[in-house]
Scaffold this motif. Structure first.
Motif, PDB file in Angstrom:
ATOM      1  N   VAL A 124       0.577  -9.620  -5.036  1.00 43.94           N
ATOM      2  CA  VAL A 124       0.788 -11.134  -5.219  1.00 43.94           C
ATOM      3  C   VAL A 124      -0.119 -11.635  -6.245  1.00 43.94           C
ATOM      4  O   VAL A 124      -0.878 -10.759  -6.704  1.00 43.94           O
ATOM      5  CB  VAL A 124       0.280 -11.775  -3.743  1.00 43.94           C
ATOM      6  N   ALA A 125       0.539 -12.551  -6.771  1.00 38.07           N
ATOM      7  CA  ALA A 125      -0.251 -13.290  -8.142  1.00 38.07           C
ATOM      8  C   ALA A 125       0.070 -12.444  -9.427  1.00 38.07           C
ATOM      9  O   ALA A 125      -0.549 -12.578 -10.523  1.00 38.07           O
ATOM     10  CB  ALA A 125      -1.738 -13.428  -7.786  1.00 38.07           C
ATOM     11  N   LYS A 126       0.853 -11.396  -9.322  1.00 39.00           N
ATOM     12  CA  LYS A 126       1.274 -10.812 -10.596  1.00 39.00           C
ATOM     13  C   LYS A 126       2.701 -10.433 -10.656  1.00 39.00           C
ATOM     14  O   LYS A 126       3.384 -10.375  -9.497  1.00 39.00           O
ATOM     15  CB  LYS A 126       0.618  -9.335 -10.510  1.00 39.00           C
ATOM     16  N   PRO A 127       3.347 -10.672 -11.809  1.00 37.65           N
ATOM     17  CA  PRO A 127       4.663 -10.702 -11.940  1.00 37.65           C
ATOM     18  C   PRO A 127       5.322  -9.086 -11.633  1.00 37.65           C
ATOM     19  O   PRO A 127       4.537  -8.396 -11.983  1.00 37.65           O
ATOM     20  CB  PRO A 127       5.064 -11.095 -13.371  1.00 37.65           C
ATOM     21  N   LEU A 128       6.361  -9.027 -11.316  1.00 38.52           N
ATOM     22  CA  LEU A 128       7.100  -7.719 -11.232  1.00 38.52           C
ATOM     23  C   LEU A 128       7.298  -7.168 -12.646  1.00 38.52           C
ATOM     24  O   LEU A 128       7.753  -7.959 -13.715  1.00 38.52           O
ATOM     25  CB  LEU A 128       8.487  -7.830 -10.528  1.00 38.52           C
ATOM     26  N   HIS A 129       7.046  -6.028 -12.792  1.00 38.04           N
ATOM     27  CA  HIS A 129       7.175  -5.354 -13.985  1.00 38.04           C
ATOM     28  C   HIS A 129       8.086  -3.944 -13.719  1.00 38.04           C
ATOM     29  O   HIS A 129       8.189  -3.625 -12.815  1.00 38.04           O
ATOM     30  CB  HIS A 129       5.760  -4.994 -14.583  1.00 38.04           C
ATOM     31  N   ILE A 130       8.239  -3.386 -14.766  1.00 34.00           N
ATOM     32  CA  ILE A 130       9.281  -2.015 -14.560  1.00 34.00           C
ATOM     33  C   ILE A 130       8.575  -1.173 -13.737  1.00 34.00           C
ATOM     34  O   ILE A 130       9.441  -0.231 -13.184  1.00 34.00           O
ATOM     35  CB  ILE A 130       9.540  -1.532 -16.068  1.00 34.00           C
ATOM     36  N   GLY A 131       7.296  -1.261 -13.650  1.00 35.82           N
ATOM     37  CA  GLY A 131       6.895  -0.265 -12.375  1.00 35.82           C
ATOM     38  C   GLY A 131       7.099  -0.575 -11.194  1.00 35.82           C
ATOM     39  O   GLY A 131       7.147   0.299 -10.229  1.00 35.82           O
ATOM     40  N   ILE A 154      14.590  -1.343   8.824  1.00 40.42           N
ATOM     41  CA  ILE A 154      13.941  -2.577   8.880  1.00 40.42           C
ATOM     42  C   ILE A 154      13.022  -2.144   7.274  1.00 40.42           C
ATOM     43  O   ILE A 154      12.367  -1.288   7.049  1.00 40.42           O
ATOM     44  CB  ILE A 154      12.559  -2.764   9.588  1.00 40.42           C
ATOM     45  N   GLY A 155      13.315  -3.090   6.312  1.00 36.24           N
ATOM     46  CA  GLY A 155      12.837  -2.966   5.039  1.00 36.24           C
ATOM     47  C   GLY A 155      11.384  -3.716   5.086  1.00 36.24           C
ATOM     48  O   GLY A 155      11.702  -5.064   5.130  1.00 36.24           O
ATOM     49  N   ASP A 156      10.348  -3.408   4.625  1.00 37.98           N
ATOM     50  CA  ASP A 156       8.928  -4.128   4.633  1.00 37.98           C
ATOM     51  C   ASP A 156       8.425  -3.995   3.054  1.00 37.98           C
ATOM     52  O   ASP A 156       8.247  -2.795   2.807  1.00 37.98           O
ATOM     53  CB  ASP A 156       8.152  -3.541   5.562  1.00 37.98           C
ATOM     54  N   VAL A 157       8.454  -4.965   2.369  1.00 39.98           N
ATOM     55  CA  VAL A 157       7.856  -5.254   1.125  1.00 39.98           C
ATOM     56  C   VAL A 157       6.330  -4.676   0.999  1.00 39.98           C
ATOM     57  O   VAL A 157       6.205  -4.313  -0.249  1.00 39.98           O
ATOM     58  CB  VAL A 157       8.171  -6.596   0.535  1.00 39.98           C
ATOM     59  N   HIS A 158       5.575  -4.838   2.078  1.00 46.77           N
ATOM     60  CA  HIS A 158       4.330  -4.330   2.123  1.00 46.77           C
ATOM     61  C   HIS A 158       3.608  -4.975   0.834  1.00 46.77           C
ATOM     62  O   HIS A 158       3.044  -4.001  -0.039  1.00 46.77           O
ATOM     63  CB  HIS A 158       4.052  -2.778   2.081  1.00 46.77           C
ATOM     64  N   LEU A 159       3.405  -6.287   0.716  1.00 49.00           N
ATOM     65  CA  LEU A 159       2.710  -6.826  -0.119  1.00 49.00           C
ATOM     66  C   LEU A 159       1.188  -6.469  -0.409  1.00 49.00           C
ATOM     67  O   LEU A 159       0.416  -6.286   0.615  1.00 49.00           O
ATOM     68  CB  LEU A 159       2.855  -8.409  -0.128  1.00 49.00           C
ATOM     69  N   GLY A 160       0.756  -6.409  -1.593  1.00 47.04           N
ATOM     70  CA  GLY A 160      -0.634  -6.171  -1.963  1.00 47.04           C
ATOM     71  C   GLY A 160      -1.158  -7.653  -2.028  1.00 47.04           C
ATOM     72  O   GLY A 160      -1.106  -8.253  -3.067  1.00 47.04           O
ATOM     73  N   ASP A 161      -1.783  -8.205  -0.881  1.00 47.37           N
ATOM     74  CA  ASP A 161      -2.157  -9.538  -0.731  1.00 47.37           C
ATOM     75  C   ASP A 161      -3.618  -9.773   0.001  1.00 47.37           C
ATOM     76  O   ASP A 161      -4.007 -10.739   0.341  1.00 47.37           O
ATOM     77  CB  ASP A 161      -1.080 -10.529   0.183  1.00 47.37           C
ATOM     78  N   TRP A 162      -4.358  -8.718   0.019  1.00 51.09           N
ATOM     79  CA  TRP A 162      -5.537  -8.892   0.489  1.00 51.09           C
ATOM     80  C   TRP A 162      -6.722  -8.192  -0.003  1.00 51.09           C
ATOM     81  O   TRP A 162      -7.847  -8.094   0.408  1.00 51.09           O
ATOM     82  CB  TRP A 162      -5.311  -8.245   2.025  1.00 51.09           C
ATOM     83  N   GLY A 163      -6.625  -7.633  -1.230  1.00 54.77           N
ATOM     84  CA  GLY A 163      -7.651  -7.049  -1.975  1.00 54.77           C
ATOM     85  C   GLY A 163      -8.529  -7.808  -2.898  1.00 54.77           C
ATOM     86  O   GLY A 163      -8.412  -9.080  -2.793  1.00 54.77           O
ATOM     87  N   LEU A 164      -9.097  -7.137  -3.876  1.00 57.74           N
ATOM     88  CA  LEU A 164      -9.778  -7.759  -4.670  1.00 57.74           C
ATOM     89  C   LEU A 164      -9.349  -8.755  -5.962  1.00 57.74           C
ATOM     90  O   LEU A 164      -9.913  -9.561  -6.294  1.00 57.74           O
ATOM     91  CB  LEU A 164     -10.695  -6.447  -5.762  1.00 57.74           C
TER      92      LEU A 164
END
Length: 583
Positions: A124-131, A154-164
């Protein structure tokens, strides 16, 4: 319908039994010498050891038991191979079954089963890049394949939304706009409904804040903000919701542009509530033990050929890490969906991490023995210089920029020989661009690095996505000229080598899809559909179809290429792209 290989094997096993030998020796494989035969059985070689006689003697005895009507050739050859060619009537019957059956008669091994495919992994808060490209398109393809084979996928995106990164943004904002109510601990009113930033603002704020991590004072502030957010500070939670709403809307738009779709938009934050009880349970049962102030789960096993370090559950400062969140996510998934399998699609450099997490989950009883856990680790997309793909300026390319550049490149190619209207041109160029991009990636073994070559990927010749689309469009053009009812056309036995080759490849669809599912390998589908496209092109170049004077033959040809079109369109849909009507 059974797979054609299973049918042939069953007949061979019956022949072994009728000849007086154990039926287990009757396994049939696709021939590795197509110049000699189409299928072969080598079971007589193994049987000779058990029955103490010459393998050629066994092979001849078994061959005599096979129904001659099923084969145009049955040969027992030295030292004991049984070589087979299917009869045209056998192929005709099998393909007619495919034509009239839902999903071409392919068995549904996933009926009643659930699989969770964890892919995407955007922060979250970062644009999607080629990685983010490879996990998105590999995961989407695997999810579509499992769904096609009957699974509740069931496809789950598993967002990185809770870290530093959350703490970094909050800390940076607190210095830029300290008067915002989110930073006032005494504020008790309603927070603004509108976010104090746009997605463009976030894309500038996050890298700026991240670059300041080397500043001890700012780093401490960011870590403290992260801790207070996770502990429930009201203002920080409100800011976090703004970040989520703005970011996820942008992520959805970009994934939609890639034709990648998730059933669940959950993240690390959704697993957080499960962590305290999970950790306390592991401590109480002795699953987790203390080591240098941290709580860890020993996961090394007897027979390990390399060291597998303990899985860290809680760091010495009391904080959680990725492994903690992944274990808690498994707790949530088992509770909510009771999956039969959980499949993770991430960078192959995370192989050890998932080995530790899987072993810890088994040891703690989070996942029962009946639930399969699998990690599909993928390699790197590199430039022609062999290094990770970059922009011309040397930076990491945004995913939307990559898609735009490929689409513009394709647009220039097809406008030189334009066969579609100006109105259709943008959508057609986009379809071809996605085919080039996705097929260029998926045709490689996922675990391998590969070179991104735009000229080669977008070529209309050779093993490329646009070549597949061209083949489908060509078939559609031929079918549009047929003056009869395609659905009423009937297949006849093949008359030519080209026709039989096409029918043989069509008959192997089920084998290919099941193999791709078994190995979590979309490249198997790529190899199959390319082989089918080559055979289709050879067939309609060498055989008159619409101008064939014999109406029964013409109808048979039409039925064959229509089945080819349907199979090809199914395959490319499983790979995540589609074909235009013209190009």
């Amino acid at each position: 319908m059974e797979k054609i290989l299973d049918i042939i094997t069953e007949k061979m096993q019956a022949a072994f039994e009728q000849a007086g030998y154990d039926r287990s020796f009757g396994r049939v494989t696709v021939s590795n010498r197509p110049d000699l035969c189409e299928y072969q059985c080598n079971g007589a070689l193994a049987a000779a050891k058990q029955y103490k006689c010459a393998p050629i003697q066994i092979a001849k005895a078994v061959a005599e038991q096979l129904d001659a009507g099923d084969y145009s050739m049955v040969e027992a050859v030295m030292p004991g191979f049984i070589n087979l060619k299917l009869s045209g009537r056998f192929l005709q019957t099998y393909l007619e079954g495919m034509r009239v059956s839902p999903k071409f008669g392919i068995a549904q091994p996933g009926a009643g089963k659930t699989i969770v495919v964890d892919y995407g992994g955007a922060n979250v808060a970062k644009p999607l890049h080629i990685g983010h490209l490879r996990p998105a398109i590999i995961g989407e393809s695997l999810k579509r394949l499992y769904k096609y084979l009957g699974y509740n996928a069931i496809g789950d995106v598993h967002l990185g939304d809770w870290g530093l990164q959350m703490g970094l943004i909050i800390a940076e904002l607190s210095e830029r706009q300290p008067d915002l109510p989110y930073f006032d601990p005494d504020f008790t009113g309603e927070y603004p409904k509108e976010a104090p930033f746009t997605v463009s603002d976030l894309e500038e704020i996050y890298p700026t804040a991240s670059a300041r991590k080397s500043d001890p004072a700012f780093s401490h502030k960011a870590h403290q903000a992260t801790l207070e957010l996770q502990q429930g500070r009201r203002g920080y939670r409100a800011l976090w919701r703004h970040i989520m709403n703005v970011s996820v809307a942008d992520l959805r738009k970009n994934y939609d542009n890639l034709d990648v779709h998730f059933e669940k938009w959950l993240g690390e934050s959704d697993a957080d509530p499960y962590i305290p009880a999970m950790v306390e349970d592991m401590k109480a049962r002795g699953i987790a033990v203390q080591s240098e102030g941290a709580w860890v789960i020993p996961v090394a096993q007897e027979g390990d050929k390399k060291e597998v370090p303990p899985c860290i559950l809680v760091k010495s400062d009391g904080s959680s890490i990725y492994a903690t969140t992944d274990l808690a996510t498994l707790v949530q998934r088992m509770q909510d969906w009771h999956p039969d399998k959980v499949l993770y699609v991430t960078d192959k450099r995370q192989n050890l991490h998932f080995e530790q997490v899987f072993r810890a989950a088994r040891k703690a009883g989070i996942v029962p023995p009946t639930t399969e856990l699998e990690h599909v680790g993928f390699g790197t997309m590199n430039g022609k210089d062999g290094k990770p793909f970059k922009t011309r300026a040397g930076g990491v390319m945004r995913l939307e920029q990559l898609i735009r550049e490929i689409t513009d490149f394709v647009m220039q190619k097809i406008t030189t020989n334009q066969t579609v209207s100006d109105e259709e041109l943008p959508a057609t160029a986009r379809q071809i661009a996605l085919a080039a991009l996705k097929y260029g990636d998926l045709s490689n073994l996922a675990t391998k690095d590969y070179v991104f070559d735009l000229d080669r990927f977008s070529s209309f010749e050779g093993n490329t996505g646009p070549y597949l689309l061209y083949t489908i469009v060509r078939i559609k053009s031929i079918l549009s000229k047929y003056d009869g009812n395609v659905s009423e056309a009937k297949l006849l036995p093949p008359e030519s080598a080209e026709q039989k080759e096409l029918m043989l490849i069509l008959s192997r669809l089920a084998d290919s899809l099941r193999a791709a599912c078994r190995d979590s390998a979309p490249n198997v589908i790529c190899a199959y559909v390319y082989e089918l496209a080559v055979a289709a092109n050879k067939f309609y170049h060498d055989v008159r179809i619409i101008t064939e004077p014999d109406e029964a033959k013409k109808a048979s040809y039409v039925a064959l290429i229509d089945l080819t079109r349907r199979v090809m369109e199914t395959c490319i849909d499983l790979l995540g792209f589609s074909a235009p009507d013209k190009m």
